[in-house]
Design a protein around this motif. Structure first.
Motif, PDB file in Angstrom:
ATOM      1  N   PRO A   1       1.515  -1.976  12.907  1.00  0.00           N
ATOM      2  CA  PRO A   1       0.351  -1.195  12.459  1.00  0.00           C
ATOM      3  C   PRO A   1       0.704   0.215  11.997  1.00  0.00           C
ATOM      4  O   PRO A   1      -0.030   0.798  11.190  1.00  0.00           O
ATOM      5  CB  PRO A   1      -0.543  -1.160  13.712  1.00  0.00           C
ATOM      6  N   LEU A   2       1.821   0.770  12.465  1.00  0.00           N
ATOM      7  CA  LEU A   2       2.205   2.118  12.063  1.00  0.00           C
ATOM      8  C   LEU A   2       2.612   2.186  10.597  1.00  0.00           C
ATOM      9  O   LEU A   2       2.537   3.247   9.973  1.00  0.00           O
ATOM     10  CB  LEU A   2       3.361   2.621  12.932  1.00  0.00           C
ATOM     11  N   ILE A   3       3.070   1.074  10.035  1.00  0.00           N
ATOM     12  CA  ILE A   3       3.537   1.081   8.643  1.00  0.00           C
ATOM     13  C   ILE A   3       2.702   0.188   7.733  1.00  0.00           C
ATOM     14  O   ILE A   3       2.930   0.158   6.529  1.00  0.00           O
ATOM     15  CB  ILE A   3       5.013   0.628   8.553  1.00  0.00           C
ATOM     16  N   GLU A   4       1.731  -0.509   8.301  1.00  0.00           N
ATOM     17  CA  GLU A   4       0.985  -1.495   7.516  1.00  0.00           C
ATOM     18  C   GLU A   4       0.308  -0.869   6.308  1.00  0.00           C
ATOM     19  O   GLU A   4       0.189  -1.501   5.251  1.00  0.00           O
ATOM     20  CB  GLU A   4      -0.049  -2.180   8.412  1.00  0.00           C
TER      21      GLU A   4
ATOM     22  N   THR B   1       7.508   1.700   0.024  1.00  0.00           N
ATOM     23  CA  THR B   1       8.857   1.323   0.452  1.00  0.00           C
ATOM     24  C   THR B   1       9.354   0.128  -0.356  1.00  0.00           C
ATOM     25  O   THR B   1       8.556  -0.586  -0.975  1.00  0.00           O
ATOM     26  CB  THR B   1       8.886   0.928   1.947  1.00  0.00           C
ATOM     27  N   PRO B   2      10.656  -0.133  -0.331  1.00  0.00           N
ATOM     28  CA  PRO B   2      11.175  -1.364  -0.938  1.00  0.00           C
ATOM     29  C   PRO B   2      11.046  -2.574  -0.024  1.00  0.00           C
ATOM     30  O   PRO B   2      11.402  -3.680  -0.421  1.00  0.00           O
ATOM     31  CB  PRO B   2      12.654  -1.026  -1.187  1.00  0.00           C
ATOM     32  N   TRP B   3      10.528  -2.377   1.206  1.00  0.00           N
ATOM     33  CA  TRP B   3      10.394  -3.470   2.164  1.00  0.00           C
ATOM     34  C   TRP B   3       9.126  -4.271   1.894  1.00  0.00           C
ATOM     35  O   TRP B   3       8.149  -3.744   1.376  1.00  0.00           O
ATOM     36  CB  TRP B   3      10.374  -2.938   3.593  1.00  0.00           C
ATOM     37  N   SER B   4       9.156  -5.528   2.298  1.00  0.00           N
ATOM     38  CA  SER B   4       7.998  -6.395   2.098  1.00  0.00           C
ATOM     39  C   SER B   4       7.852  -7.307   3.313  1.00  0.00           C
ATOM     40  O   SER B   4       8.823  -7.921   3.759  1.00  0.00           O
ATOM     41  CB  SER B   4       8.177  -7.232   0.818  1.00  0.00           C
ATOM     42  N   PHE B   5       6.626  -7.380   3.844  1.00  0.00           N
ATOM     43  CA  PHE B   5       6.339  -8.249   4.996  1.00  0.00           C
ATOM     44  C   PHE B   5       5.066  -9.050   4.724  1.00  0.00           C
ATOM     45  O   PHE B   5       4.070  -8.914   5.433  1.00  0.00           O
ATOM     46  CB  PHE B   5       6.158  -7.410   6.261  1.00  0.00           C
TER      47      PHE B   5
END
Length: 298
Positions: free
Chosen positions: A176-179, A186-190
């Protein structure tokens, strides 16, 4: 005219970010929405200068774009082995081999610094201090979540439901801190991670017996390969820029050689910092930043 009584709608507040406490008081300390705009963005920040997190990202994309028939290859791909202390270790492109175990789920993978949501909030509220900002970049919450997901699935591969559940619980606290910033900043994906974590939340705690292959598969994260991929510069506002994003090649397995011995991490609470220059330096930075932010917070 009679006034119809309003029916009370039961809300599943525990599944909301931060649980019931944050659902009813979103600005309470430790709740994701209590952070200011800059604090939220810093939660998504990482230090990409030495390519370590790029290496992890490349391996992360490769690992979770695989299908059911390819998942068993991850152990060989990441050179899985048991260390002398009995803990499983993997080479996933981090500074050193990460170690995965139920007892280590309470710390950020790759360090012995304990996951502490309240402390992250204190850091995010004290961005005036350069060392605090650098500490949040060193922590790299998106990258640690990626490492936690790898450890979670390593434990599922060993049919250890309790260890996997421990990692799922930590991811549920951090995500939840980065959602709100991870998709665009960011370049990240979840993709679908929030829904995946709800599966764990609704699953009865494992009883300690080995999971069946079907149970392990049902508790695994299966993101769509079309959604889990390296982002284009147009898809991300990350300050990393096109040069960084162009290095992410999810279709190509990363061949990386570790030239330094792995840290000696013991699976016990309260242990000292792991051996090795990388581990001790990282934990030293975290301790120094904690001291700085401690002087700024009443």
């Amino acid at each position: 005219l009679g006034v119809a009584e309003e029916e009370e709608v039961e809300v599943d507040c525990e599944s909301k970010p931060g649980g019931c406490r944050c659902y009813y008081d979103a600005l309470a300390d430790g709740c994701p929405q209590s952070l200011g705009h800059d604090g939220q963005l810093m939660m998504c920040s990482c230090d990409y200068r030495d390519n370590t997190w790029l290496n992890v990202l490349t391996n992360f994309l490769w690992a979770f774009r695989t299908g059911p028939d390819e998942r068993p290859m991850l152990a060989e791909k990441f050179g899985a082995r048991f260390e002398e202390n009995g803990v499983l270790s993997l080479d996933v492109g981090y500074k050193e081999r990460i170690q995965c175990a139920a007892a280590l789920s309470q710390v950020y993978p790759g360090s012995l610094f304990q996951v502490d949501i309240d402390e992250l909030h204190k850091f995010a509220r004290n961005l005036f201090w350069p060392q605090v900002r650098q500490t949040l970049m060193d922590v790299c919450v998106p990258g640690r979540i990626a490492l936690q997901l790898i450890c979670l699935h390593a434990e599922l591969g060993m049919r250890d439901g309790q260890a996997a559940a421990a990692y799922a619980g930590q991811i549920a606290a951090l995500f939840p801190l980065i959602e709100g910033c991870v998709v665009r900043s960011t370049p990240w994906s979840f993709p679908g991670l929030a829904e995946y974590l709800r599966i764990w939340a609704s699953t009865p705690p494992p009883d300690g017996s080995p999971l069946s292959p079907a149970a392990a598969a049902s508790l695994s994260w299966w993101p769509s390969p079309e959604d889990l991929r390296g982002k284009t510069p147009e898809e991300s506002d990350a300050t990393t820029g096109p040069a960084l994003l162009s290095k992410i090649e999810p279709a190509s397995p990363l061949a990386r050689t570790i030239s330094t011995p792995p840290a000696s991490i013991v699976a016990t609470q309260g242990a000292g910092p792991p051996e090795g220059p990388n581990a001790s330096a990282e934990n030293g930075h975290l301790r120094d930043a904690a001291a700085h932010q401690g002087t700024a917070v009443a």
